[in-house]
Design an enzyme around this catalytic site. Structure first.
Site, PDB file in Angstrom:
ATOM      1  N   ASP A  43     -10.826  -4.240  -3.152  1.00  0.00           N
ATOM      2  CA  ASP A  43     -10.094  -4.594  -4.363  1.00  0.00           C
ATOM      3  C   ASP A  43      -8.724  -3.913  -4.389  1.00  0.00           C
ATOM      4  O   ASP A  43      -8.606  -2.726  -4.093  1.00  0.00           O
ATOM      5  CB  ASP A  43     -10.924  -4.154  -5.580  1.00  0.00           C
ATOM      6  CG  ASP A  43     -10.333  -4.609  -6.895  1.00  0.00           C
ATOM      7  OD1 ASP A  43     -10.134  -5.818  -7.068  1.00  0.00           O
ATOM      8  OD2 ASP A  43     -10.079  -3.750  -7.760  1.00  0.00           O
TER       9      ASP A  43
ATOM     10  N   GLU B 121      -7.543  -7.582  -0.714  1.00  0.00           N
ATOM     11  CA  GLU B 121      -6.739  -8.231  -1.747  1.00  0.00           C
ATOM     12  C   GLU B 121      -5.348  -7.615  -1.698  1.00  0.00           C
ATOM     13  O   GLU B 121      -5.120  -6.517  -2.206  1.00  0.00           O
ATOM     14  CB  GLU B 121      -7.374  -8.021  -3.126  1.00  0.00           C
ATOM     15  CG  GLU B 121      -6.596  -8.697  -4.239  1.00  0.00           C
ATOM     16  CD  GLU B 121      -7.090  -8.332  -5.633  1.00  0.00           C
ATOM     17  OE1 GLU B 121      -6.936  -9.147  -6.547  1.00  0.00           O
ATOM     18  OE2 GLU B 121      -7.610  -7.202  -5.809  1.00  0.00           O
TER      19      GLU B 121
END
Length: 550
Positions: free
Chosen positions: A205, A247
């Site tokens: 993330d 990401e």
């Protein structure tokens, strides 16, 4: 690259399916999806052709940020099941040929995490330096705040601690101090724990936020990317076929650095945010130019790495890499109502309502994304044409329960009271009365059955996943044509983005004919094609003496 490497580098040709456990399928009628329910639906994913399942956070959490605010990195939220349920899911998925990866959220914790609670109690706490503290609030630049509708600063004051702490996202998610070797060791240990339980990797993330040394002294982190190299080396030691999918929503040159050196010693894969945003600008204009330019400008990446191509994901449709005027074009076409927009940079919508449910347009967009080199990513419900639920606040509008049937609660849950559901069911034209997996399964011409055919062809075409991309010149501005070449084999894809019929001549000079991968029709080369509105065609180039796959 030898064909024998295709199993070693499985991620380059993967079909990845992302879902939120709590909204996928409820097995016990409490209104929350759970791991046992997901295990019941593994055969649905196997039938679809999924080769990798990506789980959004399932860890214990106060759920102030849909599970991304974690209080225990080594557990499973009791509403979703147990560690045993997770192991059973991984075992069942593996039996069906599906690997499982999970969200890895270690740039911050919940403010309810035991580490943070201890850190706030005393400056002598062993966890005090797990976080970033200042006696005075540091200065900030305009635009630094990620969620301006909810926060006005990246620093929050804790009365018990008597200091300001860093939070790049919400104030209830304090950032970890990556300069602390103990924090780095803990991150690796968390990774090792889940690998031992059978996971095949992690979706990391917010990677730039993870390694960016905000609030730290200038010499605290000599090389921010060192953390990624260490995690990659640790992963390789513990499980050689596991991956790190990052990401990273940055401009192309900055994005390239997250793959590491020329052999690729950091992340295995990055999401293609630039191609995704350019795709929507091209759709808004009815002109393939923006997407073509973005694909041409993409830097060369190491041969063992890949981009993950996607149409929609679990967040808002972010458009922050477009210029302000370009972003305005996309807003005007797909979400002019301010209630559909978020943070001034994105749309809280799924694709089907954005395209007014037009079947031809939907199929063209997904076909185009799946025809580009790298892995293909699906967000749950995309395969049945689900819409967003604007009754759910903010970016969560796209995370409504999966619509399995037209039964009560969309077949998602047998909870007696809809108020007990983790999130409300979508209503209206895209509600389960009109859009559900059971009805689409029974219709041979449905979007769901088309997706199964598309994914089957995608997995049978290693030229796409492993190949070299070349854009082809055509004389129709609304058409994007490209080829993927790998080990003497070639796939050619042609897509029309404006919804207008067109004629194109393909400059493919190294073959005898184009063989349509869906209809079987052949077109002698050079080929002039009559394209219908939103045409989506895949061809394999037939050469003299070459035997093509069935």
């Amino acid at each position: 690259m030898s064909r024998k490497a295709t199993s070693d580098l499985w991620w380059k040709n993967a079909v990845i399916y992302c879902l939120d456990v709590e909204t996928f399928f409820d097995s016990d009628g409490d209104g929350w999806g759970d791991l046992a329910g997901l295990t019941e639906r593994v055969d649905y994913l196997g039938g679809l052709g999924v080769s990798c399942l990506w789980l959004m956070p399932f860890y214990p959490s106060p759920h102030r940020d849909d599970g991304y605010d974690i209080v225990d990195f080594y557990g499973v939220d009791e509403r979703l099941g147990t560690l045993g349920d997770l192991v059973e899911l991984v075992r069942t998925a593996r039996d069906r040929g599906i690997r499982v990866i999970a969200d890895f959220v270690v740039n911050n914790t919940s403010d309810q995490h035991p580490w943070f609670r201890s850190a706030c109690e005393s400056r002598d706490s062993p966890y005090r330096d797990f976080y970033v503290w200042h006696d005075k609030k540091p200065k900030e630049k305009p635009g630094d705040v990620v969620f301006p509708d909810r926060e006005d600063s990246n620093w929050a004051y804790n009365r018990q601690a008597g200091q300001w702490y860093l939070h790049r996202f919400y104030s209830h998610q304090p950032d970890l101090n990556i300069a602390n070797p103990r924090v780095r060791d803990e991150i690796a240990q968390i990774m090792g724990f889940w690998l031992d339980l059978g996971l095949s990797g992690f979706r990391i993330d917010a990677v730039p936020f993870l390694i960016e040394p905000v609030g730290l002294s200038q010499d605290a982190v000599a090389d921010p990317h060192e953390l990624l190299r260490h995690l990659r080396a640790y992963l390789n030691r513990r499980r050689g076929d596991a991956i790190l999918l990052g990401e990273v929503n940055l401009p192309a040159k900055e994005q390239r650095t997250f793959f590491g050196d020329e052999d690729g010693d950091e992340l295995h894969m990055l999401f293609d945010f630039l191609g995704n945003q350019a795709l929507y600008l091209s759709l808004a204009r009815g002109d393939a130019g923006p997407l073509r330019q973005t694909l041409q400008a993409a830097p060369e990446i190491p041969p063992t790495t890949a981009l993950a191509r996607f149409v929609r994901n679990h967040d808002e449709l972010t458009l922050d890499q477009l210029g302000e005027a370009e972003r305005g074009e996309v807003f005007a076409r797909f979400g002019a109502d301010p209630s559909l927009q978020l943070y001034g940079r994105g749309l809280r919508r799924r694709l089907p309502p954005m395209l007014d449910g037009d079947p031809a347009a939907l199929r063209m967009v997904y076909s185009l994304a799946f025809s580009l080199p790298g892995a293909a990513v699906l967000f749950y419900g995309e395969e049945i044409g689900m819409g967003e639920n604007l009754a759910i606040e903010g970016r969560m509008a796209v995370r409504s329960p999966m619509q399995w049937s037209s039964e009560p609660n969309a077949g998602f849950s047998q909870a007696g009271d809809p108020a007990d559901l983790s999130r409300p069911i979508t209503e209206g034209a895209f509600g389960p009365e009109h859009v559900n997996a059971a009805a689409l399964r029974a219709d041979p011409d449905s979007l769901l059955n088309w997706f199964e055919r598309l994914i089957r062809r995608r997995r049978e075409s290693p030229e796409i996943g492993f190949g070299t991309l070349t854009l082809l010149d055509v004389d129709a501005p609304s058409v994007l044509a490209h080829r993927c070449d790998w080990e003497g084999a070639t796939i050619v894809a042609v897509h029309e983005l404006a919804g207008q019929a067109a004629h194109v001549t393909l400059a493919v000079e190294d073959g005898e004919a184009l063989v349509d991968l869906f209809s079987g029709d052949e077109h002698a080369l050079p080929a002039t094609l009559a394209l219908e509105r939103y045409a989506a065609r895949w061809f394999r180039v037939r050469r003299a003496g070459q035997r093509l796959p069935p």
